[in-house]
Scaffold this active site. Structure first.
Site, short mmCIF file in Angstrom:
data_model
loop_
_atom_site.label_atom_id
_atom_site.label_comp_id
_atom_site.label_asym_id
_atom_site.label_seq_id
_atom_site.Cartn_x
_atom_site.Cartn_y
_atom_site.Cartn_z
N LYS A 162 11.90 3.30 8.89
CA LYS A 162 12.22 3.75 7.59
C LYS A 162 11.63 4.38 7.57
CE LYS A 162 11.41 3.86 3.32
NZ LYS A 162 11.89 5.47 3.25
N GLU A 197 -2.31 2.79 8.18
CA GLU A 197 -3.33 3.75 8.12
C GLU A 197 -2.85 4.53 6.46
OE1 GLU A 197 -3.58 8.27 8.07
OE2 GLU A 197 -2.74 8.16 9.96
N CYS A 223 -3.41 13.18 5.88
CA CYS A 223 -4.94 12.12 5.29
C CYS A 223 -5.83 12.15 6.05
CB CYS A 223 -3.81 10.49 5.63
SG CYS A 223 -3.81 10.48 7.45
N GLU A 241 -8.16 11.18 -4.19
CA GLU A 241 -7.05 11.60 -3.54
C GLU A 241 -6.12 12.32 -4.01
OE1 GLU A 241 -5.79 11.04 1.03
OE2 GLU A 241 -4.56 9.85 -0.77
#
Length: 538
Positions: A202, A275, A309, A407
């Site tokens: 997906k 992750e 990331c 973040e």
């Protein structure tokens, strides 16, 4: 005008835009014929669409899958996986090597798609292509060695023959993010496929054409089409269905969603790799080459507009060089070229959409309102595109400010000063995240020692993130809230397999025999254990 915009205007921050879009347009690249070709195997009768960050306009109409369509995709994949697993591993690996060559031959096609779907600069799109090619080459060459049966010493040497086998898990469910739609879709799929698994992926709807192009190319390289299924739809709708039916789940995305994925996988006792987020730190030591560190900080903080990331959001600089470093870093940042051309030249592109723009603006505006100093950037650039935001440097950031701990996932970095290296390590580790970090020094030995003290899955000395990520024989992943499991290297492929130990006992059983009673057998085995230790057997 917000506080940060007023401040930016006052200090004259104004990164230039590159030239207007080149000869190729979205209509030239994403044709009805291409959409039909890429979506021909997608199961779904609904309709959805994706959009271009460069302009905010619709890019393509797409099929949309339902939870029932996900079930169908898994059913098809399970049937196809049986024969794919029986294909010799060297033949499976050859598909990856052919795919490697096709990616390089037809790179212009996928670079255009990546740019149109993510808004990133072309060089940053090429970084994705490099990562995919390296992974394809590595697993194309090394998969047979990783997967071939391995002999181990048995409990009683010569009498016990032990072989470790690696079997594919079955059908891997992969949920891929929008920020690196080529590398974090097909790049993670390659080891799963070469290990003999089928795949149901997906991709994010906004960047699914890139993933579908990758699927189309690996099928051209020889992968049976039914082995690789793609479903398209909203994450909250069909994401749980992926987790519900997969034999193993691979997820890249936010920490919040990663926890939900992990809970769903745990309920079914299936494996998962995650992750997740990061608030990555860069340490510039007193003896660092200031010019190189400043140039490296631009790459580390602003690649893909900070939507990476492993990019740097916290920059710790030794007090003795902080003033000079900030001056040079700010000068490079202010000179960056922003642009949306389907050509090389821009040094930074757009944010992907309104949500990322709003988070970035909120973090910057709140920090400035609470006393942080804007060194560079801090303003949106609607004159270039609806989601462009200037690369931004903040100084004087403190813990109550959201940008300090949350973040951002945008082109924003905060500067902090330190006087002692132990202090710097402690500050860098003072976060719930643990994905990536960076150390800059002329003393490589000391840099590596400090790197080993940082609680992140990867650490780069004298670079931001590329060397550790690109060294695909080594594992890459996060500690703490940054995830579970690793991609790359042996861990990156073996996680997609089940280990099986086959032990063949010969000549005598591991039990009393040859007329020995229990006591004599116990004495015999005790002596045998002593002898094996003296022979340094492991």
């Amino acid at each position: 005008m917000t506080d940060s915009q007023a401040t930016a205007a006052a200090i004259g921050t104004n990164p230039t835009a590159t030239a207007p879009e080149g000869a190729r347009t979205a209509a030239d690249v994403v044709t009805p014929e291409l959409i039909a070709q890429l979506t021909r195997d997608v199961i779904g009768s609904g309709r959805t669409a994706n959009h271009m960050p460069f302009t905010g306009e619709k890019l393509a109409d797409l099929p949309e899958s339902t939870p029932e369509d996900v079930v169908t995709a898994f059913e098809r994949a399970r049937v196809a996986q049986i024969s794919w697993e029986r294909t010799p591993v060297r033949q499976r690996a050859a598909v990856l090597l052919r795919f490697h060559d096709l990616v390089l031959q037809r790179q212009a096609e996928v670079l255009d798609l990546i740019q149109l779907e993510t808004g990133k600069a072309r060089l940053h799109a090429h970084e994705e292509l490099q990562a995919v090619a390296v992974a394809a080459r590595h697993y194309g060459r090394k998969a047979p060695a990783y997967l071939n049966p391995k002999r181990h010493t048995g409990v009683v040497p010569t009498l016990t023959k032990v072989t470790e086998h690696r079997h594919p898990r079955g059908v891997v469910g992969q949920i891929a993010p929008w920020n690196y739609p080529f590398e974090l879709s097909i790049g993670d799929a390659l080891p799963a496929l070469v290990a003999g698994n089928a795949l149901v992926m997906k991709p994010d709807t906004e960047t699914c054409l890139t993933a579908l192009w990758a699927r189309d190319l690996i099928i051209e390289a020889g992968l049976p089409a039914e082995v690789f299924q793609v479903v398209i739809g909203d994450g909250p709708v069909i994401g749980p269905e992926i987790v519900k039916h997969a034999d193993y789940v691979s997820f890249t995305g936010s920490t919040r969603t990663g926890r939900e994925v992990a809970q769903g996988a745990a309920a079914r006792l299936v494996g998962v790799s995650l992750e997740l987020g990061g608030k990555n730190a860069m340490l510039v030591l007193h003896d660092a080459d200031i010019d190189k560190a400043a140039a490296g900080a631009v790459r580390a903080c602003f690649s893909s507009a900070g939507q990476l990331c492993i990019s740097i959001e916290r920059l710790y600089v030794h007090e003795s060089i902080a003033e000079e470093f900030v001056e040079r870093f700010a000068a490079r940042t202010k000179a960056m070229r922003l642009g949306r051309s389907l050509a090389y030249g821009a040094e930074m592109g757009s944010l992907v959409g309104e949500r990322q723009l709003e988070t970035t603006k909120r973090h910057v505006d709140e920090a400035v309102a609470k006393g942080a100093k804007l060194i560079a950037g801090g303003v949106a650039r609607p004159d270039i595109g609806p989601y462009f935001f200037e690369p931004t440097i903040l100084d004087g950031v403190e813990s109550p400010m959201a940008v300090c701990g949350e973040e951002t996932f945008g082109p924003v970095v905060s500067i902090y000063r330190f006087t002692d290296e132990n202090e710097a390590v402690e500050l860098a580790n003072a976060t719930s995240y643990g994905l990536n970090s960076s150390v800059w020094t002329k003393d490589g030995s000391r840099g590596r020692k400090i790197a080993a003290r940082l609680r992140t899955g990867t650490v780069n000395v004298n670079e931001g993130f590329a060397p550790a990520y690109g060294s695909v024989q080594s594992p890459m992943g996060g500690m703490k809230d940054s995830g579970l499991g690793r991609r790359h290297g042996s861990e990156g492929i073996l996680k997609y397999t089940e280990a099986q130990t086959v032990a063949h006992q010969r000549l005598m059983p591991l039990a009393p025999s040859f007329g020995m009673d229990d006591e004599k057998y116990a004495a015999f085995m005790s002596l045998s254990l002593k002898v094996m230790k003296s022979l340094r057997l492991r």
